[in-house]
Design a protein around this motif. Structure first.
Motif, PDB file in Angstrom:
ATOM      1  N   PRO A   1      22.889  -3.279   8.261  1.00  0.00           N
ATOM      2  CA  PRO A   1      21.748  -3.236   8.472  1.00  0.00           C
ATOM      3  C   PRO A   1      20.659  -2.504   7.406  1.00  0.00           C
ATOM      4  N   LEU A   2      19.502  -3.201   7.812  1.00  0.00           N
ATOM      5  CA  LEU A   2      18.248  -2.693   6.842  1.00  0.00           C
ATOM      6  C   LEU A   2      17.538  -1.519   7.660  1.00  0.00           C
ATOM      7  N   LEU A   3      17.156  -0.630   6.734  1.00  0.00           N
ATOM      8  CA  LEU A   3      16.841   0.435   7.144  1.00  0.00           C
ATOM      9  C   LEU A   3      15.285   0.815   5.925  1.00  0.00           C
ATOM     10  N   PHE A   4      14.262   1.003   7.198  1.00  0.00           N
ATOM     11  CA  PHE A   4      13.547   1.569   7.257  1.00  0.00           C
ATOM     12  C   PHE A   4      12.623   3.455   7.524  1.00  0.00           C
ATOM     13  N   THR A   5      11.960   3.550   6.812  1.00  0.00           N
ATOM     14  CA  THR A   5      11.487   5.017   7.253  1.00  0.00           C
ATOM     15  C   THR A   5       9.578   5.604   7.330  1.00  0.00           C
ATOM     16  N   TYR A   6       9.295   5.662   8.691  1.00  0.00           N
ATOM     17  CA  TYR A   6       8.516   5.972   9.323  1.00  0.00           C
ATOM     18  C   TYR A   6       6.977   5.951   8.170  1.00  0.00           C
ATOM     19  N   ARG A   7       6.210   5.387   8.026  1.00  0.00           N
ATOM     20  CA  ARG A   7       4.758   5.978   7.073  1.00  0.00           C
ATOM     21  C   ARG A   7       3.655   5.672   7.985  1.00  0.00           C
ATOM     22  N   GLU A   8       2.553   6.796   6.998  1.00  0.00           N
ATOM     23  CA  GLU A   8       1.473   7.787   7.946  1.00  0.00           C
ATOM     24  C   GLU A   8       0.396   6.301   7.716  1.00  0.00           C
ATOM     25  N   ASN A   9       0.349   5.009   7.064  1.00  0.00           N
ATOM     26  CA  ASN A   9       0.183   3.899   7.339  1.00  0.00           C
ATOM     27  C   ASN A   9       0.741   3.131   9.546  1.00  0.00           C
ATOM     28  N   GLY A  10       1.449   3.680   9.655  1.00  0.00           N
ATOM     29  CA  GLY A  10       2.199   3.209  10.522  1.00  0.00           C
ATOM     30  C   GLY A  10       3.157   2.642  10.743  1.00  0.00           C
ATOM     31  N   THR A  11       3.707   1.574   9.475  1.00  0.00           N
ATOM     32  CA  THR A  11       4.766   0.967   8.786  1.00  0.00           C
ATOM     33  C   THR A  11       5.567   1.900   9.360  1.00  0.00           C
TER      34      THR A  11
ATOM     35  N   GLY B   1       5.032  -8.059   3.505  1.00  0.00           N
ATOM     36  CA  GLY B   1       5.728  -8.203   2.497  1.00  0.00           C
ATOM     37  C   GLY B   1       5.697  -9.348   0.930  1.00  0.00           C
ATOM     38  N   TYR B   2       5.601  -8.649  -0.548  1.00  0.00           N
ATOM     39  CA  TYR B   2       5.944  -9.677  -1.146  1.00  0.00           C
ATOM     40  C   TYR B   2       7.355 -10.059  -1.801  1.00  0.00           C
TER      41      TYR B   2
ATOM     42  N   GLN C   1       9.311   1.720   6.014  1.00  0.00           N
ATOM     43  CA  GLN C   1       9.309   1.251   5.196  1.00  0.00           C
ATOM     44  C   GLN C   1      10.192   1.141   4.645  1.00  0.00           C
ATOM     45  N   ASP C   2      10.783   0.223   3.535  1.00  0.00           N
ATOM     46  CA  ASP C   2      12.457   0.377   2.717  1.00  0.00           C
ATOM     47  C   ASP C   2      11.939   1.156   1.762  1.00  0.00           C
ATOM     48  N   ASP C   3      13.274   1.774   0.694  1.00  0.00           N
ATOM     49  CA  ASP C   3      13.233   3.110   0.497  1.00  0.00           C
ATOM     50  C   ASP C   3      12.707   2.309  -1.409  1.00  0.00           C
ATOM     51  N   THR C   4      12.404   1.227  -0.762  1.00  0.00           N
ATOM     52  CA  THR C   4      12.326  -0.018  -2.651  1.00  0.00           C
ATOM     53  C   THR C   4      10.482   0.337  -2.206  1.00  0.00           C
ATOM     54  N   ASP C   5       9.569   0.337  -1.595  1.00  0.00           N
ATOM     55  CA  ASP C   5       8.176   0.136  -0.756  1.00  0.00           C
ATOM     56  C   ASP C   5       8.075  -1.171  -1.279  1.00  0.00           C
ATOM     57  N   THR C   6       8.907  -2.449  -1.085  1.00  0.00           N
ATOM     58  CA  THR C   6       8.418  -3.633  -1.216  1.00  0.00           C
ATOM     59  C   THR C   6       8.496  -4.643  -0.093  1.00  0.00           C
TER      60      THR C   6
ATOM     61  N   GLU D   1       0.813  -0.936  -0.330  1.00  0.00           N
ATOM     62  CA  GLU D   1       0.166   0.586   0.037  1.00  0.00           C
ATOM     63  C   GLU D   1       0.683   1.054  -0.129  1.00  0.00           C
ATOM     64  N   ALA D   2       1.057   1.954  -0.906  1.00  0.00           N
ATOM     65  CA  ALA D   2       0.847   3.574  -0.955  1.00  0.00           C
ATOM     66  C   ALA D   2       0.883   4.056   0.208  1.00  0.00           C
ATOM     67  N   SER D   3       2.184   4.637   1.093  1.00  0.00           N
ATOM     68  CA  SER D   3       2.038   5.911   2.484  1.00  0.00           C
ATOM     69  C   SER D   3       3.462   6.800   2.095  1.00  0.00           C
ATOM     70  N   ALA D   4       3.117   7.237   2.347  1.00  0.00           N
ATOM     71  CA  ALA D   4       4.017   9.101   2.404  1.00  0.00           C
ATOM     72  C   ALA D   4       4.717   9.020   3.841  1.00  0.00           C
ATOM     73  N   PRO D   5       5.599   9.446   3.734  1.00  0.00           N
ATOM     74  CA  PRO D   5       6.806   9.415   4.784  1.00  0.00           C
ATOM     75  C   PRO D   5       5.366  10.693   5.910  1.00  0.00           C
ATOM     76  N   ALA D   6       5.707   9.866   7.392  1.00  0.00           N
ATOM     77  CA  ALA D   6       4.946  10.665   8.448  1.00  0.00           C
ATOM     78  C   ALA D   6       5.723  10.843   9.934  1.00  0.00           C
ATOM     79  N   GLU D   7       5.805  11.729  10.403  1.00  0.00           N
ATOM     80  CA  GLU D   7       5.892  12.124  11.961  1.00  0.00           C
ATOM     81  C   GLU D   7       6.375  10.483  12.655  1.00  0.00           C
ATOM     82  N   MET D   8       6.899  10.757  12.999  1.00  0.00           N
ATOM     83  CA  MET D   8       7.335   8.961  13.884  1.00  0.00           C
ATOM     84  C   MET D   8       6.427   9.538  15.313  1.00  0.00           C
ATOM     85  N   PRO D   9       6.237   8.477  16.316  1.00  0.00           N
ATOM     86  CA  PRO D   9       5.344   8.920  17.519  1.00  0.00           C
ATOM     87  C   PRO D   9       6.604   8.783  18.036  1.00  0.00           C
TER      88      PRO D   9
END
Length: 681
Positions: free
Chosen positions: A434-444, A470-471, A446-451, A389-397
């Motif tokens: 390390p594997l890197l992920f950034t916080y998104r609006e949907n509360g997850t 993921g798939y 995600q990696d930079d490839t969104d996979t 699901e597409a989800s934009a970066p967001a401010e993390m709690p």
């Protein structure tokens, strides 16, 4: 520690490392047998299989079958549809069907305690009384997982001690969780279910299967190790690149993983679970219900490769679930055989893929691809977007930063760092970066490839989990979806200074397995060594086991799915100055106390009254050729300093070996067996 029969987590942690390729429709350009052949050969390539066999069952008959690869690396013999393979844990579906037969006859109640049917079942944990038959079949019993002494054997179908002795071995074990709390993969549960079938029916498991399941279905190419059949039909299996075939694998925990079948028979068995005939519709629906949801289970897991029913690994498998089609799936891995079965009940379709070597997950993907192509031939398209699901970066709690720390699972350790800037860093043991992920609006995150996405979840039990979404989409195969807990935050250790000091004193010590039969497959696979090392472990832990006292380390993880499977308390004892390590019924000896093998011209090794294997360090005998005269019912193996097999009498018929520098020798057999040993440079 070696943990045997661990199902490969190809879509667990491995998913984080896999490329995900978008797809919209899954019908292959080729059709029929050519398409199936292509899918199976693709699975073989990914898994490194030697041979494969596949079949498609539709509306009561096998409509497609074939093979790939070679029967043998040394024999000029064709691989055919009549060859047999071990189906591994797909045996659990046969066991489930056997139990449901007894349920329909009113002889077993799924929600009765196991002790109703096995009154001699005891454990060192009073909660065992709460374990029901249903919990055995949906993996929620709370048992540690796999007690496998003498379970994986080579050409030894008459050795049934692994099953017969299970109750005795469980009597010393505790549970890893309250019965029914959550479902986590468990082999011992199905061996117990096998014992329930035998006690209630008054028949051996092999006889019950033949009379009640395989016989009525006309499955003439399905056997247990105890059946009389032409064992040359078994597809040849190999250890690594060694061109010599291994003796037939006999997995004698039959209800958990010991059945052999052809792909056609396996697909036909899957077809029998599409509608009434073998079982009632009520029983089939009970098997196909999402049993995992009875306990703790991650949200948003619809379509995941793990969604346990009764026996089934998944009952709503993607990509079929995305098109409103129910798909049931079960995989199986032994040490040498790998299997996948996918069933579409509403379409009366089933596909099976079996391999020598390989990985069951790829076989499942190939079986699913065969079914997708068969549906396409009927004009039914299975859609599989395979994108998150597409989800934009967001401010993390801000409070999520408190969940940084050490995490673990049965696959190993990881360190998670949640930054105030909304990043999550996952450092997995064995990776360089390390594997890197950034916080998104949907509360997850995600990696930079969104996979691939991950999410930190605090469950009702107060524990924090890393959930992965993921798939996995590999060219040529159907994509699969995974949404499961892959790590749990390790609880703070309670180890005191004396406990830490005692375990630190064992740093780097090695231990050798003592109580496996000479026919055990663990010997040629070098799965007979254990080690103690705190390096890389959080303070107060031995890998994922918490140090409880100076001589005990205990499993603490409670991860549904597969993340805490095959837990085991590790207990150290000392006798006559020798330290022993025990783990789920297996006993290991401190290798630093081993004698060197006699370097003179002649010597004798005798199996002592304790029945334990006799281990020796090569020492000064390095470079000499050791020739062994074997007594009946015995064997020996030689390993090099890296614990790799040099010679094996039972597996390969070796009677001599050049002893390697820094290596090891083991003799095993019946009490009193004497080995005549001759040395010659």
């Amino acid at each position: 520690m070696h943990r045997i029969m661990k199902r490969l987590l190809s879509l667990g942690l491995g998913l984080l490392l896999a490329a995900s390729l978008p797809a919209t429709a899954l019908a292959a350009e080729e059709t029929g047998e050519a398409a199936a052949q292509a899918a199976v050969e693709t699975a073989m390539t990914y898994g490194g299989a030697v041979s494969a066999q596949f079949a498609l069952w539709e509306d009561g008959e096998i409509t497609l079958s074939g093979t790939a690869g070679i029967y043998s690396k040394s024999e000029n013999r064709l691989l055919t549809d009549e060859n047999l393979y071990g189906v591994g844990s797909i045996s659990k579906i046969y066991t489930t069907a056997a139990v449901m037969k007894l349920v329909e006859e009113g002889k077993v109640d799924l929600d009765e305690p196991v002790t109703t049917y096995l009154p001699d079942f005891r454990m060192a944990d009073e909660r065992y009384r709460e374990i029901t038959v249903r919990m055995l079949l949906n993996h929620s019993s709370g048992l540690m997982g796999t007690t496998n002494v003498d379970a994986f054997l080579l050409d030894d179908p008459d050795n049934l001690t692994s099953t017969q002795d299970l109750l005795g071995r469980l009597a010393d074990q505790t549970l890893q969780a309250d019965p029914g709390a959550y479902s986590v993969y468990c082999n011992d549960g199905f061996t117990l279910a096998q014992l329930v079938v035998e006690r209630v029916s008054g028949q051996s498991f092999a006889d019950f299967l033949r009379r009640e399941i395989t016989g009525p279905l006309g499955l003439e190419a399905t056997f247990t190790p105890q059946d009389d059949f032409d064992r040359s039909l078994l597809a040849k299996t190999y250890l690594g690149n060694d061109p010599r075939a291994l003796p037939p694998e006999t997995l004698n925990i039959v209800g958990a993983g010991g059945i052999y079948a052809s792909a056609s028979d396996l697909a036909a068995f899957g077809g029998a679970l599409c509608g009434e005939g073998l079982l009632s519709q009520a029983s089939l629906e009970a098997m196909a219900a999402e049993e995992c949801l009875r306990g703790m289970w991650p949200e948003d897991s619809q379509g995941s490769l793990l969604s346990y029913g009764l026996g089934w690994d998944a009952v709503e498998l993607y990509p079929f679930s995305a098109s409103g089609i129910q798909a049931l799936v079960k995989g199986g891995d032994t040490l040498v055989y790998h299997a996948g079965l996918v069933v579409l009940p509403e379409y009366d379709m089933a596909a099976a893929v079996l391999t020598s070597g390989g990985v069951s997950t790829y076989n499942e993907m190939a079986a699913a691809q065969i079914l997708v192509d068969a549906l396409a031939a009927r004009g039914i398209t299975v859609e599989a977007p395979a994108v998150l699901e597409a989800s934009a970066p967001a401010e993390m709690p801000a409070e999520l930063t408190a969940w940084s720390g050490d995490y673990g699972s049965s696959a190993g350790l990881a360190e998670i760092t949640v930054g105030e800037d909304g990043t999550l860093s996952l450092m997995v043991a064995g990776l360089e970066e390390p594997l890197l992920f950034t916080y998104r609006e949907n509360g997850t995150f995600q990696d930079d490839t969104d996979t691939v996405a991950v999410r930190l979840v605090e469950e009702e039990n107060g524990q924090v989990y890393l959930q992965q979404f993921g798939y996995t989409a590999l060219p040529g195969l159907v994509p699969f979806y995974s949404a499961e807990y892959v790590y749990e935050k390790l609880p703070a250790s309670t180890a005191d200074e004396d406990t830490l000091a005692a375990w630190q004193a064992r740093e780097g010590k090695l231990y050798a397995l003592l109580d496996e039969s000479y026919t055990s497959a663990l010997y040629p696979f070098s799965s007979v060594f254990a080690g103690v090392s705190l390096v890389g472990s959080p303070e107060g832990y031995l890998s994922i086991d918490m140090l409880a006292d100076e001589n005990t380390a205990v499993p603490v993880l409670q991860i549904p799915g597969t993340g805490s499977r095959d837990g085991a308390a590790i207990v150290m004892t000392e006798e006559d100055g020798v330290e022993y390590l025990t783990c789920n019924g297996s006993t290991y000896r401190d290798m630093s106390t081993l004698e060197e093998i006699y370097a003179g011209s002649q010597s004798v090794c005798t199996i002592l009254p304790d029945g334990y294997s006799r281990w020796y360090a090569v020492g000064d005998a390095a470079g000499q050729t050791m020739a062994v005269t074997l007594p009946a019912d015995s064997g020996f193996c030689v390993y090099d300093a890296a614990f790799q097999l040099v010679a094996a009498s039972h597996a390969y018929g070796d009677t001599q070996a050049v002893l390697p520098e820094g290596g090891w020798v083991v003799f095993t057999g019946d009490v009193g067996a004497q080995f005549q040993i001759a040395m010659d440079r």
